[in-house]
Design a protein around this motif. Sequence first.
Motif, PDB file in Angstrom:
ATOM      1  N   VAL A  63       0.817  -1.225   0.000  1.00  0.00           N
ATOM      2  CA  VAL A  63       0.000   0.000   0.000  1.00  0.00           C
ATOM      3  C   VAL A  63       0.847   1.270   0.000  1.00  0.00           C
ATOM      4  N   ALA A  64       2.105   1.144   0.406  1.00  0.00           N
ATOM      5  CA  ALA A  64       2.977   2.324   0.469  1.00  0.00           C
ATOM      6  C   ALA A  64       3.496   2.730  -0.917  1.00  0.00           C
ATOM      7  N   VAL A  65       3.248   1.898  -1.926  1.00  0.00           N
ATOM      8  CA  VAL A  65       3.770   2.169  -3.279  1.00  0.00           C
ATOM      9  C   VAL A  65       2.594   2.466  -4.218  1.00  0.00           C
ATOM     10  N   TRP A  66       2.480   3.717  -4.633  1.00  0.00           N
ATOM     11  CA  TRP A  66       1.325   4.153  -5.431  1.00  0.00           C
ATOM     12  C   TRP A  66       1.112   3.295  -6.671  1.00  0.00           C
ATOM     13  N   ASP A  67       2.169   3.030  -7.437  1.00  0.00           N
ATOM     14  CA  ASP A  67       2.010   2.266  -8.684  1.00  0.00           C
ATOM     15  C   ASP A  67       1.432   0.877  -8.419  1.00  0.00           C
ATOM     16  N   GLU A  68       1.844   0.276  -7.308  1.00  0.00           N
ATOM     17  CA  GLU A  68       1.337  -1.074  -6.982  1.00  0.00           C
ATOM     18  C   GLU A  68      -0.145  -1.024  -6.607  1.00  0.00           C
ATOM     19  N   VAL A  69      -0.533   0.014  -5.875  1.00  0.00           N
ATOM     20  CA  VAL A  69      -1.946   0.156  -5.485  1.00  0.00           C
ATOM     21  C   VAL A  69      -2.804   0.402  -6.725  1.00  0.00           C
ATOM     22  N   THR A 105      12.264   3.193   9.897  1.00  0.00           N
ATOM     23  CA  THR A 105      11.100   2.500  10.478  1.00  0.00           C
ATOM     24  C   THR A 105       9.974   3.475  10.784  1.00  0.00           C
ATOM     25  N   TRP A 106      10.325   4.654  11.322  1.00  0.00           N
ATOM     26  CA  TRP A 106       9.281   5.651  11.646  1.00  0.00           C
ATOM     27  C   TRP A 106       8.578   6.066  10.354  1.00  0.00           C
ATOM     28  N   ARG A 107       9.408   6.322   9.331  1.00  0.00           N
ATOM     29  CA  ARG A 107       8.858   6.758   8.051  1.00  0.00           C
ATOM     30  C   ARG A 107       7.982   5.654   7.432  1.00  0.00           C
ATOM     31  N   GLU A 108       8.439   4.409   7.526  1.00  0.00           N
ATOM     32  CA  GLU A 108       7.690   3.295   6.931  1.00  0.00           C
ATOM     33  C   GLU A 108       6.320   3.130   7.598  1.00  0.00           C
ATOM     34  N   THR A 109       6.272   3.330   8.908  1.00  0.00           N
ATOM     35  CA  THR A 109       4.999   3.189   9.629  1.00  0.00           C
ATOM     36  C   THR A 109       3.985   4.204   9.113  1.00  0.00           C
ATOM     37  N   ILE A 110       4.433   5.437   8.944  1.00  0.00           N
ATOM     38  CA  ILE A 110       3.536   6.470   8.402  1.00  0.00           C
ATOM     39  C   ILE A 110       3.182   6.145   6.948  1.00  0.00           C
ATOM     40  N   GLU A 111       4.169   5.666   6.192  1.00  0.00           N
ATOM     41  CA  GLU A 111       3.912   5.390   4.766  1.00  0.00           C
ATOM     42  C   GLU A 111       2.897   4.267   4.587  1.00  0.00           C
ATOM     43  N   ILE A 112       2.934   3.261   5.458  1.00  0.00           N
ATOM     44  CA  ILE A 112       1.976   2.151   5.329  1.00  0.00           C
ATOM     45  C   ILE A 112       0.618   2.551   5.914  1.00  0.00           C
ATOM     46  N   ASN A 113       0.613   2.993   7.170  1.00  0.00           N
ATOM     47  CA  ASN A 113      -0.656   3.168   7.891  1.00  0.00           C
ATOM     48  C   ASN A 113      -1.441   4.400   7.426  1.00  0.00           C
ATOM     49  N   LEU A 114      -0.741   5.431   6.989  1.00  0.00           N
ATOM     50  CA  LEU A 114      -1.435   6.680   6.636  1.00  0.00           C
ATOM     51  C   LEU A 114      -1.389   6.956   5.135  1.00  0.00           C
ATOM     52  N   ILE A 115      -0.171   7.000   4.570  1.00  0.00           N
ATOM     53  CA  ILE A 115      -0.077   7.309   3.131  1.00  0.00           C
ATOM     54  C   ILE A 115      -0.662   6.152   2.319  1.00  0.00           C
ATOM     55  N   GLY A 116      -0.531   4.924   2.843  1.00  0.00           N
ATOM     56  CA  GLY A 116      -1.140   3.771   2.170  1.00  0.00           C
ATOM     57  C   GLY A 116      -2.649   3.939   2.034  1.00  0.00           C
ATOM     58  N   ALA A 117      -3.281   4.459   3.088  1.00  0.00           N
ATOM     59  CA  ALA A 117      -4.737   4.679   3.035  1.00  0.00           C
ATOM     60  C   ALA A 117      -5.083   5.749   1.996  1.00  0.00           C
ATOM     61  N   PHE A 118      -4.247   6.786   1.925  1.00  0.00           N
ATOM     62  CA  PHE A 118      -4.447   7.822   0.894  1.00  0.00           C
ATOM     63  C   PHE A 118      -4.325   7.208  -0.506  1.00  0.00           C
ATOM     64  N   HIS A 119      -3.269   6.389  -0.709  1.00  0.00           N
ATOM     65  CA  HIS A 119      -3.085   5.748  -2.020  1.00  0.00           C
ATOM     66  C   HIS A 119      -4.330   4.946  -2.410  1.00  0.00           C
ATOM     67  N   CYS A 120      -4.808   4.124  -1.473  1.00  0.00           N
ATOM     68  CA  CYS A 120      -5.934   3.237  -1.790  1.00  0.00           C
ATOM     69  C   CYS A 120      -7.199   4.043  -2.054  1.00  0.00           C
ATOM     70  N   ALA A 121      -7.423   5.081  -1.237  1.00  0.00           N
ATOM     71  CA  ALA A 121      -8.609   5.912  -1.459  1.00  0.00           C
ATOM     72  C   ALA A 121      -8.528   6.614  -2.813  1.00  0.00           C
ATOM     73  N   LYS A 122      -7.351   7.150  -3.116  1.00  0.00           N
ATOM     74  CA  LYS A 122      -7.184   7.886  -4.382  1.00  0.00           C
ATOM     75  C   LYS A 122      -7.460   6.976  -5.580  1.00  0.00           C
ATOM     76  N   ALA A 123      -6.991   5.734  -5.494  1.00  0.00           N
ATOM     77  CA  ALA A 123      -7.222   4.792  -6.597  1.00  0.00           C
ATOM     78  C   ALA A 123      -8.676   4.323  -6.642  1.00  0.00           C
ATOM     79  N   ALA A 124      -9.314   4.236  -5.473  1.00  0.00           N
ATOM     80  CA  ALA A 124     -10.669   3.667  -5.415  1.00  0.00           C
ATOM     81  C   ALA A 124     -11.764   4.669  -5.745  1.00  0.00           C
ATOM     82  N   ILE A 125     -11.575   5.928  -5.391  1.00  0.00           N
ATOM     83  CA  ILE A 125     -12.669   6.910  -5.467  1.00  0.00           C
ATOM     84  C   ILE A 125     -13.347   6.983  -6.852  1.00  0.00           C
ATOM     85  N   PRO A 126     -12.593   7.034  -7.953  1.00  0.00           N
ATOM     86  CA  PRO A 126     -13.302   7.122  -9.248  1.00  0.00           C
ATOM     87  C   PRO A 126     -14.236   5.931  -9.478  1.00  0.00           C
ATOM     88  N   HIS A 127     -13.843   4.760  -8.993  1.00  0.00           N
ATOM     89  CA  HIS A 127     -14.683   3.568  -9.181  1.00  0.00           C
ATOM     90  C   HIS A 127     -15.897   3.596  -8.248  1.00  0.00           C
TER      91      HIS A 127
END
Length: 239
Positions: A63-69, A105-127
């Motif tokens: 989830v931390a990688v936009w292209d993968e999401v 590790t601190w950065r990864e936690t934010i990237e998964i738990n928070l930015i990951g949610a942004f990535h998934c929402a951004k990809a999902a919203i149009p659908h």
Amino acid sequence: MDLHGKVGLITGGGSGVGLAIARRCASHGMAVGLLGRRAAPLEAAVAAIEAEGGVAMALPANVAVWDEVEAAVARLTGRFGRLDLLVNNAGVSGRGTVEETSVATWRETIEINLIGAFHCAKAAIPHLRAAGGGWIIGISSGAAKRGYAGLSAYAASKAGLALFDESLALELEADRIKVSTIILGTVMTDFGTRSREQKQASRAAGEKFMEPDDVADAVDYLLHQSACAWTQELNLWPR
Ligand SMILES: NC(=O)c1ccc[n+]([C@@H]2O[C@H](COP(=O)([O-])OP(=O)(O)OC[C@H]3O[C@@H](n4cnc5c(N)ncnc54)[C@H](OP(=O)(O)O)[C@@H]3O)[C@@H](O)[C@H]2O)c1
């Protein structure tokens, strides 16, 4: 609410809370995409859901990688033709004091738990919008409500997730997309530093835990709520 034929994406759907939510959605006739980094638990979860008569798809991605999401959402919607539900459940605990935690590790936690949610929402919203509405549900934590020594990255990420969800709810209201946050107390999974076996021992000694199905019950409640009502935040504690 008839969920039959609808499609959900559950991040962290290969284990614990995410798997319980995915099974429950599949039991209502939804097709579910299970997204996680490790393919093996995703494949096992798909097999378990299919054995119960459900429809599921493994989506290995970070989830931390936009292209993968973006690619995972395209695979899911390419197969099922729509998306109605996103559950932002993937998470890591990032445990450690500020002094002992590495920058990575601190950065990864934010990237998964928070930015990951942004990535998934951004990809999902149009659908979700194309489907005429739907749900985005964030799985947050009691650590969003107060600080915990040794959990600064986790607490910051989960508090951020709750405010992210609240902001998104306002952005998407006109599209009939309901965004809700579930704040969780301790659940009997392998999450964090203790295994389920260790938590069972703690339960025997009096500590309280919920089961993953208790969280699936909360998701069920949100999915079946009247169109006239919106639950912004649902607080769920063990008893
Ligand atoms: N258990 C509790 O006591 C508790 C309490 C409050 C809140 N929560 C929250 O509940 C959620 C689910 O936790 P759980 O208890 O079910 O633990 P879990 O079984 O460890 O689930 C976490 C899931 O997230 C996935 N994940 C982690 N990093 C990811 C990434 N970068 N990309 C994609 N998927 C990723 C993991 O799969 P991979 O490792 O294969 O990627 C795993 O399936 C978490 O957000 C957690 O913060 C849990």
